[in-house]
Design a protein around this motif. Structure first.
Motif, short mmCIF file in Angstrom:
data_model
loop_
_atom_site.label_atom_id
_atom_site.label_comp_id
_atom_site.label_asym_id
_atom_site.label_seq_id
_atom_site.Cartn_x
_atom_site.Cartn_y
_atom_site.Cartn_z
N ILE A 29 0.84 -1.20 0.00
CA ILE A 29 0.00 0.00 0.00
C ILE A 29 0.87 1.24 0.00
N ASP A 30 1.88 1.26 0.86
CA ASP A 30 2.81 2.40 0.90
C ASP A 30 4.19 1.89 1.28
N ASP A 31 5.08 1.88 0.30
CA ASP A 31 6.41 1.32 0.48
C ASP A 31 7.20 2.06 1.56
N CYS A 32 7.17 3.41 1.48
CA CYS A 32 7.98 4.22 2.41
C CYS A 32 7.47 4.08 3.84
N ALA A 33 6.17 4.06 4.00
CA ALA A 33 5.60 3.97 5.36
C ALA A 33 5.51 2.52 5.82
N LYS A 34 5.93 1.59 4.94
CA LYS A 34 5.91 0.16 5.27
C LYS A 34 4.49 -0.29 5.65
N ILE A 35 3.54 0.01 4.79
CA ILE A 35 2.16 -0.43 5.01
C ILE A 35 1.81 -1.47 3.93
N PHE A 36 1.32 -2.61 4.38
CA PHE A 36 1.02 -3.71 3.46
C PHE A 36 -0.34 -4.31 3.80
N CYS A 37 -0.90 -4.98 2.82
CA CYS A 37 -2.18 -5.63 3.04
C CYS A 37 -2.07 -7.06 2.51
N ILE A 38 -2.58 -8.02 3.29
CA ILE A 38 -2.54 -9.41 2.84
C ILE A 38 -3.97 -9.93 2.84
N ARG A 39 -4.39 -10.45 1.69
CA ARG A 39 -5.73 -11.01 1.55
C ARG A 39 -5.63 -12.49 1.87
N ILE A 40 -6.37 -12.92 2.87
CA ILE A 40 -6.26 -14.31 3.33
C ILE A 40 -7.62 -14.98 3.16
N SER A 41 -7.62 -16.20 2.62
CA SER A 41 -8.90 -16.91 2.53
C SER A 41 -8.74 -18.36 2.95
N ASP A 42 -9.88 -19.00 3.22
CA ASP A 42 -9.85 -20.38 3.72
C ASP A 42 -9.40 -21.34 2.63
N ASP A 43 -9.64 -20.97 1.36
CA ASP A 43 -9.33 -21.88 0.27
C ASP A 43 -9.07 -21.04 -0.98
N ILE A 44 -7.89 -21.13 -1.53
CA ILE A 44 -7.52 -20.25 -2.65
C ILE A 44 -8.44 -20.47 -3.85
N ASP A 45 -8.76 -21.73 -4.14
CA ASP A 45 -9.55 -22.02 -5.34
C ASP A 45 -11.03 -21.71 -5.15
N ASP A 46 -11.51 -21.89 -3.92
CA ASP A 46 -12.95 -21.74 -3.71
C ASP A 46 -13.16 -21.03 -2.37
N PRO A 47 -12.86 -19.73 -2.30
CA PRO A 47 -12.90 -19.04 -1.00
C PRO A 47 -14.32 -18.81 -0.50
#
Length: 295
Positions: A29-47
Motif C-alpha cells: 500500500i505504501d512502500d515508504c511507510a511500510k504499510i502492506f495488506c494481505i488477503r487471506i482466505s480459507d481456500d484459494i480455489d474456492d474461498p
C-alpha cells in the motif's frame, strides 16, 4: 542508528519473503511507510471466508514492537474479532524480536478454515475433508515407519550412517529470466554439513553452473537430539542475498534441505528485483518438492 539499520534490513528481508510466499495475496500500500495488506482466505480455489490483514511495520519492529495491524472483513465482529486479535497478540508475545507476519497470516488462515468447516458441513465439504484426513494419515504412517526397523535391527542403523556420506539427489528448478539476467534454483536434501560441500562440488562440475555470476546458497539441518537448527548461508558476491534466502527458509520452516540459486548476470542492473527473483525461485522449488509442509 545502528539498531535501525539492522531492523530495517530485517524488515526488508521479511517483506521480500512474504511477497515471494504470498504472491498475489500480498499487496504494497505504501512502500515508504511500510504499510502492506494481505488477503487471506480459507481456500484459494474456492474461498468462502476472506479477510484482509493490513499491517504497518514501525521502526522498532521486529526488535521491540509489534506490527500495527487492522483486520478487515464485513463479517468479523464482537467476540470473534476479539478472539482473533488475542490470538495474534499471543503469537507476538511468544515470539518477541522475531519476524511474525507469516505466523499471523497462517493463524488467520487456520481460523478461516475452521470457520468454513463449522458453518457449512455440506455433503461435498464433508467428503473432501475426510479424503484429506486419510491422505494425512498415510503421510504419518510413512514418516513413522523408518523409525521402527532401525531400532529393531542394528544393521539398519549402520546403513543409515553410510547414507549420510552419500551425495544426495539434486533437483533443478525452472529458470526465471528478467532483463537478460537468469536465475535458477537447485535443491538437495541434506542432513550434515559434509553433504552441503558434496552438493556444491557436484553442482560446480556443471560448466554452466560454475560459470554463473553468483551461486547463492543457504541450508537448514535439524538436529533431533539438540532440537536446534544447524544453518548457514553464502552470498557468493551478491551482498546480503544468502541471508535473505535463509530468512525465507526460516519463515517457511523448512528442514534438512539446501537451496542454491544461480544467477547469470546479463549486463543490466536489476536493483532490489534481484532479491525478489532469488526468493521466488527458491520458494517455487521448495513448494514443488513439498518441503513447505514440514512439521
Amino acid at each position: 542508528a545502528e539498531g535501525d539499520a539492522g531492523s530495517d534490513q530485517r524488515q526488508n528481508e521479511e517483506i521480500e519473503a512474504m511477497a515471494a510466499i504470498y504472491g498475489e495475496e500480498w499487496c504494497v500500500i505504501d512502500d515508504c511507510a511500510k504499510i502492506f495488506c494481505i488477503r487471506i482466505s480459507d481456500d484459494i480455489d474456492d474461498p468462502k471466508w476472506t479477510l484482509c490483514l493490513q499491517v504497518m511495520l514501525p521502526n522498532e519492529y521486529p526488535g521491540t514492537a509489534p506490527p500495527v495491524y487492522q483486520l478487515n472483513a464485513p463479517w468479523l465482529k464482537g467476540q470473534e474479532r476479539a478472539d482473533l486479535s488475542n490470538s495474534l497478540e499471543e503469537i507476538y508475545i511468544q515470539n518477541i524480536g522475531e519476524s511474525i507476519l507469516y505466523l499471523w497470516v497462517e493463524k488467520i488462515r487456520d481460523v478461516l478454515i475452521q470457520k468454513s468447516q463449522m458453518t457449512e458441513p455440506g455433503p461435498d465439504v464433508k467428503k473432501k475433508t475426510e479424503e484429506e484426513d486419510v491422505e494425512c494419515e498415510d503421510d504419518l504412517i510413512l514418516a513413522c515407519q523408518p523409525e521402527t526397523p532401525a531400532k529393531a535391527l542394528d544393521f539398519d542403523i549402520s546403513e543409515n550412517r553410510t547414507e549420510i556420506e552419500e551425495l544426495p539427489p539434486i533437483d533443478h528448478g525452472i529458470p526465471i529470466t528478467d532483463r537478460r539476467s537468469t536465475f535458477q534454483a537447485h535443491l538437495a536434501p541434506v542432513v550434515c554439513p559434509k553433504q552441503v560441500k558434496m552438493v556444491l562440488a557436484k553442482l560446480y562440475e556443471n560448466k554452466k553452473i560454475a560459470s554463473a555470476t553468483h551461486n547463492i546458497y543457504a541450508y537448514r539441518i535439524y538436529c533431533e537430539d539438540k532440537q536446534t537448527f544447524l544453518q548457514d548461508c553464502e552470498d557468493d558476491g551478491e551482498t546480503a542475498a544468502g541471508g535473505r534466502l535463509l530468512h525465507l527458509m526460516e519463515i517457511l520452516n523448512v528442514r534438512n534441505v539446501m537451496v542454491v540459486v544461480s544467477r547469470w548476470y546479463g549486463g543490466i542492473l536489476l536493483g532490489p528485483d534481484r532479491f525478489k527473483h532469488i526468493n521466488n525461485c527458491a520458494r517455487n522449488i521448495l513448494v514443488e518438492r513439498n518441503y513447505t509442509n514440514s512439521p
